[in-house]
Design a protein around this motif. Sequence first.
Motif, PDB file in Angstrom:
ATOM      1  N   LEU A  91      27.841  96.983 -14.928  1.00 30.47           N
ATOM      2  CA  LEU A  91      27.322  97.886 -13.896  1.00 30.47           C
ATOM      3  C   LEU A  91      26.150  97.239 -13.152  1.00 30.47           C
ATOM      4  CD1 LEU A  91      27.498 101.269 -15.852  1.00 30.47           C
ATOM      5  CD2 LEU A  91      28.633 100.809 -13.677  1.00 30.47           C
ATOM      6  N   ARG A  92      25.270  96.589 -13.898  1.00 35.37           N
ATOM      7  CA  ARG A  92      24.130  95.923 -13.256  1.00 35.37           C
ATOM      8  C   ARG A  92      24.610  94.795 -12.344  1.00 35.37           C
ATOM      9  NH1 ARG A  92      20.234  95.955 -18.607  1.00 35.37           N
ATOM     10  NH2 ARG A  92      19.098  97.881 -18.087  1.00 35.37           N
ATOM     11  N   ALA A  93      25.627  94.069 -12.777  1.00 28.95           N
ATOM     12  CA  ALA A  93      26.161  92.982 -11.951  1.00 28.95           C
ATOM     13  C   ALA A  93      26.759  93.517 -10.658  1.00 28.95           C
ATOM     14  CB  ALA A  93      27.216  92.204 -12.742  1.00 28.95           C
ATOM     15  N   LEU A  94      27.242  94.750 -10.696  1.00 33.17           N
ATOM     16  CA  LEU A  94      27.815  95.377  -9.508  1.00 33.17           C
ATOM     17  C   LEU A  94      26.753  96.051  -8.639  1.00 33.17           C
ATOM     18  CD1 LEU A  94      30.986  96.988 -11.147  1.00 33.17           C
ATOM     19  CD2 LEU A  94      30.981  95.114  -9.489  1.00 33.17           C
ATOM     20  N   GLY A  95      25.528  96.082  -9.115  1.00 29.60           N
ATOM     21  CA  GLY A  95      24.471  96.754  -8.370  1.00 29.60           C
ATOM     22  C   GLY A  95      24.568  98.264  -8.443  1.00 29.60           C
ATOM     23  N   ALA A  96      25.223  98.759  -9.491  1.00 25.11           N
ATOM     24  CA  ALA A  96      25.452 100.195  -9.626  1.00 25.11           C
ATOM     25  C   ALA A  96      24.280 100.868 -10.329  1.00 25.11           C
ATOM     26  CB  ALA A  96      26.728 100.438 -10.423  1.00 25.11           C
ATOM     27  N   THR A  97      24.103 102.144 -10.044  1.00 31.04           N
ATOM     28  CA  THR A  97      23.121 102.952 -10.761  1.00 31.04           C
ATOM     29  C   THR A  97      23.661 103.262 -12.144  1.00 31.04           C
ATOM     30  OG1 THR A  97      22.377 103.970  -8.699  1.00 31.04           O
ATOM     31  CG2 THR A  97      21.829 105.123 -10.746  1.00 31.04           C
ATOM     32  N   LEU A  98      22.847 103.052 -13.166  1.00 34.59           N
ATOM     33  CA  LEU A  98      23.309 103.271 -14.536  1.00 34.59           C
ATOM     34  C   LEU A  98      23.304 104.752 -14.886  1.00 34.59           C
ATOM     35  CD1 LEU A  98      21.401 100.483 -16.519  1.00 34.59           C
ATOM     36  CD2 LEU A  98      23.693 100.392 -15.537  1.00 34.59           C
ATOM     37  N   PRO A  99      24.360 105.220 -15.560  1.00 38.09           N
ATOM     38  CA  PRO A  99      24.294 106.580 -16.102  1.00 38.09           C
ATOM     39  C   PRO A  99      23.392 106.595 -17.329  1.00 38.09           C
ATOM     40  CG  PRO A  99      26.427 105.566 -16.614  1.00 38.09           C
ATOM     41  CD  PRO A  99      25.644 104.569 -15.819  1.00 38.09           C
ATOM     42  N   GLU A 100      23.005 107.778 -17.753  1.00 36.05           N
ATOM     43  CA  GLU A 100      22.341 107.915 -19.044  1.00 36.05           C
ATOM     44  C   GLU A 100      23.420 108.093 -20.102  1.00 36.05           C
ATOM     45  OE1 GLU A 100      18.734 110.273 -19.418  1.00 36.05           O
ATOM     46  OE2 GLU A 100      18.891 110.738 -17.279  1.00 36.05           O
ATOM     47  N   TYR A 101      23.194 107.498 -21.283  1.00 35.57           N
ATOM     48  CA  TYR A 101      24.201 107.529 -22.340  1.00 35.57           C
ATOM     49  C   TYR A 101      23.699 108.326 -23.538  1.00 35.57           C
ATOM     50  CZ  TYR A 101      26.503 103.723 -19.807  1.00 35.57           C
ATOM     51  OH  TYR A 101      27.132 102.963 -18.845  1.00 35.57           O
ATOM     52  N   GLY A 102      24.626 109.060 -24.148  1.00 36.65           N
ATOM     53  CA  GLY A 102      24.343 109.757 -25.393  1.00 36.65           C
ATOM     54  C   GLY A 102      25.536 109.611 -26.317  1.00 36.65           C
ATOM     55  N   HIS A 103      25.291 109.123 -27.529  1.00 31.88           N
ATOM     56  CA  HIS A 103      26.387 108.859 -28.466  1.00 31.88           C
ATOM     57  C   HIS A 103      26.291 109.799 -29.663  1.00 31.88           C
ATOM     58  CE1 HIS A 103      26.251 105.148 -26.053  1.00 31.88           C
ATOM     59  NE2 HIS A 103      27.552 105.123 -26.283  1.00 31.88           N
ATOM     60  N   VAL A 104      27.327 110.630 -29.791  1.00 30.53           N
ATOM     61  CA  VAL A 104      27.332 111.692 -30.793  1.00 30.53           C
ATOM     62  C   VAL A 104      27.987 111.190 -32.079  1.00 30.53           C
ATOM     63  CG1 VAL A 104      28.069 114.059 -31.248  1.00 30.53           C
ATOM     64  CG2 VAL A 104      27.578 113.344 -28.905  1.00 30.53           C
ATOM     65  N   PRO A 105      27.353 111.417 -33.238  1.00 26.83           N
ATOM     66  CA  PRO A 105      27.969 110.995 -34.504  1.00 26.83           C
ATOM     67  C   PRO A 105      29.309 111.677 -34.748  1.00 26.83           C
ATOM     68  CG  PRO A 105      25.645 111.519 -34.812  1.00 26.83           C
ATOM     69  CD  PRO A 105      26.012 111.974 -33.426  1.00 26.83           C
ATOM     70  N   MET A 106      30.120 111.063 -35.578  1.00 30.81           N
ATOM     71  CA  MET A 106      31.472 111.571 -35.834  1.00 30.81           C
ATOM     72  C   MET A 106      31.441 112.847 -36.663  1.00 30.81           C
ATOM     73  SD  MET A 106      32.936 109.079 -38.842  1.00 30.81           S
ATOM     74  CE  MET A 106      32.781 107.601 -37.848  1.00 30.81           C
ATOM     75  N   ILE A 107      32.617 113.469 -36.783  1.00 33.63           N
ATOM     76  CA  ILE A 107      32.791 114.632 -37.643  1.00 33.63           C
ATOM     77  C   ILE A 107      33.423 114.165 -38.949  1.00 33.63           C
ATOM     78  CG2 ILE A 107      33.893 116.886 -37.892  1.00 33.63           C
ATOM     79  CD1 ILE A 107      34.034 117.069 -34.848  1.00 33.63           C
ATOM     80  N   LEU A 108      32.819 114.558 -40.056  1.00 32.16           N
ATOM     81  CA  LEU A 108      33.354 114.215 -41.377  1.00 32.16           C
ATOM     82  C   LEU A 108      34.104 115.403 -41.959  1.00 32.16           C
ATOM     83  CD1 LEU A 108      30.248 112.388 -42.896  1.00 32.16           C
ATOM     84  CD2 LEU A 108      32.184 111.375 -41.670  1.00 32.16           C
ATOM     85  N   GLY A 109      35.042 115.107 -42.861  1.00 35.06           N
ATOM     86  CA  GLY A 109      35.750 116.168 -43.561  1.00 35.06           C
ATOM     87  C   GLY A 109      34.862 116.790 -44.636  1.00 35.06           C
ATOM     88  N   PRO A 110      35.325 117.858 -45.279  1.00 35.83           N
ATOM     89  CA  PRO A 110      34.539 118.508 -46.327  1.00 35.83           C
ATOM     90  C   PRO A 110      34.173 117.572 -47.473  1.00 35.83           C
ATOM     91  CG  PRO A 110      36.395 119.899 -45.682  1.00 35.83           C
ATOM     92  CD  PRO A 110      36.590 118.566 -45.014  1.00 35.83           C
ATOM     93  N   ASP A 111      34.973 116.501 -47.656  1.00 30.23           N
ATOM     94  CA  ASP A 111      34.697 115.543 -48.732  1.00 30.23           C
ATOM     95  C   ASP A 111      33.773 114.416 -48.303  1.00 30.23           C
ATOM     96  OD1 ASP A 111      36.374 114.270 -46.990  1.00 30.23           O
ATOM     97  OD2 ASP A 111      37.959 113.829 -48.437  1.00 30.23           O
ATOM     98  N   GLY A 112      33.256 114.483 -47.073  1.00 32.52           N
ATOM     99  CA  GLY A 112      32.343 113.452 -46.604  1.00 32.52           C
ATOM    100  C   GLY A 112      33.022 112.239 -46.013  1.00 32.52           C
TER     101      GLY A 112
END
Length: 469
Positions: free
Chosen positions: A224-245
Amino acid sequence: MTTSTSSAVRTRFAPSPTGYLHLGGARTALFSWAFARHHKGTFILRIEDTDLERSTPEAVQAILDSMAWLDMQPDEGPFYQMQRMDRYREVVRYMLDQGKAYYCYSSSEEVEAMREKARAAGLKPRYDGTWRPETGKTLPAVPADRKPVVRFKNPLDGVTGWNDLVKGQISFDNSELDDLVIARPDGTPTYNFCVVVDDWDMKITHVLRGDDHVNNTPRQINILRALGATLPEYGHVPMILGPDGEKLSKRHGAVNVMDYDKEGYLPEAMVNYLARLGWSHGNDELFTREQLVEWFDTRNLTKSAAQWDPKKLNWVNAQYIKNSSDADLAGRVAPRIRELNGDPLAVDLHAVMALLKDRAETLNQLAEGAMLFCGPYTPASAELRTEHLDAQARALLSHFEERARSLPEWTPESLDALIKAQLAEHGVKMPKLAIPLRLAVTGQKQTPAIGAVLAVLGKDRVLERLAAV
């Protein structure tokens, strides 16, 4: 080559149609949808269908059906990456022309040898830049029989980092990121490149996605920077585990969103439950879709993995059923009664819902319970009749039938009053009359409150079945 920018919030959900929409994907979509709605922005659906071997029209439809069931219709889209190939190739040519990318003629075997060499030296396995054009560098002779890939010229030094909306500050040394392939030998673009061009063209301002994408983010930021684009903001959500972890999978039950529709869960309850998997608003467990939109804030997304709890989902669904109107439930349950070969028109279904909804966890349980009123009448088994319909019971039933015929009103209250009067008159306890009544009228030993059951079945049917006994 530039695109215009906008300060308005624009989020996207970008599933690959290689199967059904799973619970983790549905939650990601929900967070992106809620964030856009909270900020009065735009929610975009993008179908990343470049995996031609695994992508199917059926999977695309499954995704669209799931989004519709959860009432998360996009403001724009769905857009399909396979329909944007010309645009990707245009940007690849632009990057080649600008010296931001280059042709690489190394074979896959040669690249693997480079990685093995790096591993042996205790370094991160990566492409070594053999074909990367640099000042004063002589490139190898171009093999006559080999089509090249196109690689992005990743920065050689420095750090690529961002303030993650969920995890906080994250950074990668650029020296650990090799020059990413952005186009294959046949000219088709790669996943990370398509994502970048799409986010750029669609003016995405915020990317909320699973934390399995964290390693892709620095590569996408650099392109994105190489393209001169405005960067989005990123948020990374942890996965969902089963009842057994362990990672959530089929062994934990249904993971296809639409399976929960089949099993009788309300979409409003599923949205509520999914939202609480990794997000919170104080101690609120139950909230409307409007409250979710009003309250949603990425600062309240948790950094740790969420755990799937079927019992909690059932509790949430039960609360939604209990708080639904009888008319709404009747409309939802009627098709399920028909699937059980029952007739939802055989009785006042609103009254049935009022009788059953406080104890039901799913719509399927409501439908099964409603078959007591909507299904064919099956007399009690010989064993139950022998055990409970003795001479005393038959006499009680005969007396009850006689009095019931003359009731001026056929209501739960009037029937309960009649039952109490019969118990007092004959000096017996409730089971002595209630169990024979249930067996005679429903063929079953256990039912909801007997007065309410008799009222819903209706006077004619009740008296007819009592007379038969």
